[in-house]
Motif scaffolding. Structure first.
Motif, short mmCIF file in Angstrom:
data_model
loop_
_atom_site.label_atom_id
_atom_site.label_comp_id
_atom_site.label_asym_id
_atom_site.label_seq_id
_atom_site.Cartn_x
_atom_site.Cartn_y
_atom_site.Cartn_z
N ARG A 171 44.13 -5.31 -65.07
CA ARG A 171 45.54 -5.14 -65.42
C ARG A 171 45.72 -5.00 -66.93
NH1 ARG A 171 49.70 -4.59 -62.65
NH2 ARG A 171 48.83 -5.68 -60.87
N ALA A 172 45.02 -5.79 -67.72
CA ALA A 172 45.14 -5.72 -69.17
C ALA A 172 44.68 -4.37 -69.70
CB ALA A 172 44.36 -6.86 -69.82
N VAL A 173 43.57 -3.87 -69.17
CA VAL A 173 43.06 -2.56 -69.60
C VAL A 173 44.02 -1.45 -69.18
CG1 VAL A 173 41.20 -0.88 -69.34
CG2 VAL A 173 40.65 -3.30 -69.63
N ALA A 174 44.48 -1.50 -67.94
CA ALA A 174 45.41 -0.47 -67.44
C ALA A 174 46.71 -0.48 -68.26
CB ALA A 174 45.72 -0.69 -65.97
N ASP A 175 47.24 -1.67 -68.53
CA ASP A 175 48.47 -1.76 -69.33
C ASP A 175 48.26 -1.15 -70.72
OD1 ASP A 175 49.83 -3.03 -67.28
OD2 ASP A 175 49.69 -5.04 -68.17
N ALA A 176 47.11 -1.42 -71.33
CA ALA A 176 46.82 -0.87 -72.65
C ALA A 176 46.72 0.64 -72.63
CB ALA A 176 45.51 -1.47 -73.18
N LEU A 177 46.37 1.20 -71.47
CA LEU A 177 46.26 2.66 -71.33
C LEU A 177 47.55 3.29 -70.80
CD1 LEU A 177 42.67 2.83 -69.82
CD2 LEU A 177 43.37 3.51 -72.14
N GLY A 178 48.55 2.46 -70.52
CA GLY A 178 49.81 2.97 -69.98
C GLY A 178 49.70 3.36 -68.52
N ALA A 179 48.80 2.75 -67.80
CA ALA A 179 48.58 3.06 -66.39
C ALA A 179 49.16 1.94 -65.52
CB ALA A 179 47.10 3.23 -66.11
N SER A 180 49.34 2.25 -64.25
CA SER A 180 49.81 1.24 -63.29
C SER A 180 48.65 0.78 -62.43
CB SER A 180 50.92 1.81 -62.40
OG SER A 180 50.41 2.84 -61.58
N VAL A 181 48.78 -0.45 -61.92
CA VAL A 181 47.75 -1.03 -61.07
C VAL A 181 48.39 -1.41 -59.74
CG1 VAL A 181 46.11 -2.91 -60.79
CG2 VAL A 181 46.52 -1.96 -63.05
N LYS A 182 47.74 -1.03 -58.67
CA LYS A 182 48.19 -1.44 -57.34
C LYS A 182 47.01 -1.98 -56.57
CE LYS A 182 52.14 1.52 -57.09
NZ LYS A 182 52.95 2.42 -56.35
N ARG B 194 41.02 -3.77 -49.76
CA ARG B 194 40.56 -4.59 -50.88
C ARG B 194 40.14 -3.70 -52.04
NH1 ARG B 194 39.99 -9.83 -50.12
NH2 ARG B 194 38.30 -10.00 -51.62
N THR B 195 41.06 -2.80 -52.41
CA THR B 195 40.80 -1.81 -53.45
C THR B 195 41.85 -1.91 -54.55
OG1 THR B 195 39.93 -0.30 -51.77
CG2 THR B 195 40.56 0.67 -53.88
N VAL B 196 41.40 -1.83 -55.79
CA VAL B 196 42.30 -1.75 -56.93
C VAL B 196 42.46 -0.28 -57.27
CG1 VAL B 196 42.61 -2.30 -59.36
CG2 VAL B 196 41.55 -3.96 -57.85
N ASN B 197 43.71 0.19 -57.34
CA ASN B 197 44.00 1.58 -57.70
C ASN B 197 44.69 1.60 -59.07
OD1 ASN B 197 43.31 3.10 -55.17
ND2 ASN B 197 44.72 1.59 -54.36
N ILE B 198 44.14 2.38 -59.98
CA ILE B 198 44.71 2.55 -61.31
C ILE B 198 45.17 3.99 -61.44
CG2 ILE B 198 44.27 2.43 -63.78
CD1 ILE B 198 41.97 0.49 -63.11
N ASN B 199 46.44 4.18 -61.77
CA ASN B 199 47.00 5.53 -61.88
C ASN B 199 47.79 5.67 -63.17
OD1 ASN B 199 46.34 6.66 -59.18
ND2 ASN B 199 47.53 4.90 -58.53
N LYS B 200 47.66 6.84 -63.75
CA LYS B 200 48.40 7.13 -64.98
C LYS B 200 49.25 8.35 -64.76
CE LYS B 200 48.10 7.43 -69.85
NZ LYS B 200 47.34 7.32 -71.04
#
Length: 49
Positions: free
Chosen positions: A26-37, A43-49
């Motif tokens: 979450r911290a890395v995604a937030d720093a990149l302006g991406a969302s985390v779901k 049991r998967t983390v999805n990061i989308n920008k």
């Protein structure tokens, strides 16, 4: 261990275990302006920008 994303030091630390670096998603995604779901079924983390 410090984690730096695009020159910005994150508030949260990374961890090194058996020569593998783990970072807070979450911290890395937030720093990149991406969302985390989180998909609890797969049991998967999805990061989308």
């Amino acid at each position: 261990m410090d984690v730096v994303v695009n020159g910005k030091l994150l508030d949260q630390q990374g961890v090194l275990i058996d020569n593998v670096t783990y970072v807070p998603v979450r911290a890395v995604a937030d720093a990149l302006g991406a969302s985390v779901k989180w998909d609890s079924k797969t049991r998967t983390v999805n990061i989308n920008k």
